[in-house]
Design an enzyme around this catalytic site. Structure first.
Site, PDB file in Angstrom:
ATOM      1  N   SER A 121       2.414   4.535  -4.634  1.00 49.46           N
ATOM      2  CA  SER A 121       2.490   5.598  -5.636  1.00 49.46           C
ATOM      3  C   SER A 121       3.586   6.608  -5.330  1.00 49.46           C
ATOM      4  O   SER A 121       3.849   7.499  -6.122  1.00 49.46           O
ATOM      5  CB  SER A 121       1.139   6.326  -5.723  1.00 49.46           C
ATOM      6  OG  SER A 121       0.828   6.908  -4.466  1.00 49.46           O
ATOM      7  N   SER A 122       4.233   6.488  -4.166  1.00 52.95           N
ATOM      8  CA  SER A 122       5.153   7.537  -3.741  1.00 52.95           C
ATOM      9  C   SER A 122       6.148   7.010  -2.706  1.00 52.95           C
ATOM     10  O   SER A 122       5.928   5.954  -2.103  1.00 52.95           O
ATOM     11  CB  SER A 122       4.308   8.665  -3.115  1.00 52.95           C
ATOM     12  OG  SER A 122       5.097   9.650  -2.493  1.00 52.95           O
ATOM     13  N   TYR A 180      -0.319  11.094  15.230  1.00 54.51           N
ATOM     14  CA  TYR A 180       0.368  10.178  14.286  1.00 54.51           C
ATOM     15  C   TYR A 180       0.949   8.968  15.007  1.00 54.51           C
ATOM     16  O   TYR A 180       0.703   7.816  14.620  1.00 54.51           O
ATOM     17  CB  TYR A 180       1.468  10.974  13.586  1.00 54.51           C
ATOM     18  CG  TYR A 180       2.379  10.170  12.694  1.00 54.51           C
ATOM     19  CD1 TYR A 180       1.894   9.531  11.559  1.00 54.51           C
ATOM     20  CD2 TYR A 180       3.746  10.078  12.973  1.00 54.51           C
ATOM     21  CE1 TYR A 180       2.745   8.809  10.725  1.00 54.51           C
ATOM     22  CE2 TYR A 180       4.602   9.364  12.145  1.00 54.51           C
ATOM     23  CZ  TYR A 180       4.097   8.728  11.032  1.00 54.51           C
ATOM     24  OH  TYR A 180       4.947   8.019  10.208  1.00 54.51           O
ATOM     25  N   ILE A 186       8.433   5.693   0.102  1.00 60.11           N
ATOM     26  CA  ILE A 186       8.951   4.398   0.547  1.00 60.11           C
ATOM     27  C   ILE A 186       8.236   3.240  -0.159  1.00 60.11           C
ATOM     28  O   ILE A 186       8.867   2.248  -0.557  1.00 60.11           O
ATOM     29  CB  ILE A 186       8.797   4.274   2.083  1.00 60.11           C
ATOM     30  CG1 ILE A 186       9.607   5.363   2.795  1.00 60.11           C
ATOM     31  CG2 ILE A 186       9.230   2.892   2.574  1.00 60.11           C
ATOM     32  CD1 ILE A 186       9.259   5.553   4.271  1.00 60.11           C
ATOM     33  N   GLY A 187       6.933   3.362  -0.332  1.00 60.20           N
ATOM     34  CA  GLY A 187       6.170   2.288  -0.972  1.00 60.20           C
ATOM     35  C   GLY A 187       6.586   2.085  -2.413  1.00 60.20           C
ATOM     36  O   GLY A 187       6.745   0.954  -2.894  1.00 60.20           O
ATOM     37  N   THR A 192       0.852  -1.194   0.000  1.00 60.43           N
ATOM     38  CA  THR A 192       0.000   0.000   0.000  1.00 60.43           C
ATOM     39  C   THR A 192       0.894   1.253   0.000  1.00 60.43           C
ATOM     40  O   THR A 192       2.030   1.222   0.472  1.00 60.43           O
ATOM     41  CB  THR A 192      -0.951   0.027   1.210  1.00 60.43           C
ATOM     42  OG1 THR A 192      -0.193   0.227   2.407  1.00 60.43           O
ATOM     43  CG2 THR A 192      -1.762  -1.259   1.310  1.00 60.43           C
ATOM     44  N   GLY A 193       0.349   2.324  -0.552  1.00 58.44           N
ATOM     45  CA  GLY A 193       1.134   3.557  -0.651  1.00 58.44           C
ATOM     46  C   GLY A 193       2.252   3.405  -1.667  1.00 58.44           C
ATOM     47  O   GLY A 193       3.329   3.981  -1.507  1.00 58.44           O
TER      48      GLY A 193
END
Ligand SMILES: NC(=O)c1ccc[n+]([C@@H]2O[C@H](COP(=O)([O-])OP(=O)(O)OC[C@H]3O[C@@H](n4cnc5c(N)ncnc54)[C@H](OP(=O)(O)O)[C@@H]3O)[C@@H](O)[C@H]2O)c1
Length: 267
Positions: free
Chosen positions: A24-25, A165, A27-28, A21-22
């Protein structure tokens, strides 16, 4: 954390289907390229379809295989649909819960911002929990699975201004530790990566980070590779371990030091 290269065991990921997941940018995205480089098939998830398609196309251009699944992970129905769609197309061997959102704001500036606490929980905690629960029966039927959660070193350092967070990250850390006690016999394992500061779009708006040392997304991806290949309980950096030990031994002293850092705006 062992210091030897996880790449010595690189063959372990060959052919593994890894839902990231993630992707698109940051670390992912770097993780998707890294696992594809080791012969794995990343299943790319994020909201921005164009960015995901670019990652997929670059992996395919390099001779690899990848699939893109645009999805807003904070939408429960979309996550359920995502799981059904992915599993209808192929098995999933591993899950990297990496999509996330960070908020840096002091409590005194959060009085009328309860939504900050809700939206960090939505993407950093409830979304991964829904994905894990959704994939659990599949992992069990498949003979096992591995879940990697991208947490934060801040959970160990207890960095001021990050209550919303870090609480959402800590919630997933704890969830996974308990989950692991239930899934061990089914060969379903969990690794928490206490990620240090990484130069990605996420930290872009925080000016104070401009002058702090930060890892590259590619260095961060190597920590994720270690988590996928070796399956340790956690992947930590020495500073995070030191901070956690310091807090365990002398919590009031640690609190005082952090309060000074908070008041002087040095972190
Ligand atoms: N950078 C750091 O210093 C650092 C340190 C410790 C931990 N981390 C953690 O590392 C992870 C990756 O962060 P990053 O630094 O690589 O940040 P990033 O470059 O901003 O990437 C965040 C990713 O999350 C995705 N995402 C956010 N909301 C989403 C949603 N509702 N549904 C689906 N995908 C969503 C974004 O994709 P879309 O916008 O396309 O949806 C994007 O791909 C996060 O969990 C973060 O908390 C980062």
């Amino acid at each position: 954390m062992s210091r030897s290269s996880p790449l010595a065991d690189r063959h372990i990921l060959n052919g593994q289907r890894i839902l990231i997941t993630g992707a698109s940018s940051g670390i992912g995205r770097a993780t998707a390229f890294a696992v594809a480089g080791l012969g794995a098939v990343p299943l790319l998830v994020a909201r921005r379809a164009d960015e995901l398609a670019q990652v997929r196309d670059q992996i395919v251009a390099r001779g690899g295989e990848a699939h893109s699944y645009p999805c807003d992970l904070t939408d429960a129905e979309s996550v359920d649909t995502l799981i059904k769609r992915v599993l209808a197309e192929q098995p999933v061997d591993m899950l990297v819960n990496n999509a996330g959102r960070s908020i840096r704001r002091s409590l005194y500036r959060s009085q009328d911002r309860h939504h900050d606490f809700e939206r960090t929980m939505a993407i950093n905690y409830f979304a991964p929990v829904r994905l894990i629960l959704g994939l659990l029966p599949h992992f069990r039927a498949n003979g096992g699975g591995h879940v990697v959660n991208i947490s934060s070193m801040g959970v160990q350092t207890r960095t001021p201004r990050f209550a919303a967070y870090l609480a959402s990250k800590a919630a997933l850390d704890e969830f996974s530790q308990v989950a692991a006690t239930e899934t061990l016999r089914d060969r379903i394992t969990f690794t928490t990566v206490h990620m240090p500061l990484v130069r990605t779009p996420m930290i872009g708006p925080t000016r104070i980070y401009d002058r702090m040392p930060a890892a590259t997304p590619e260095q961060a991806a190597r920590l994720v590779l270690r988590a996928l290949i070796r399956r340790p309980k956690s992947v930590d950096r020495p500073f995070g371990l030191l901070a956690a030990a310091g807090y365990a031994v002398a919590p009031k002293l640690a609190e005082r030091v952090l309060n000074i850092a908070y008041r002087t705006k040095s972190i």
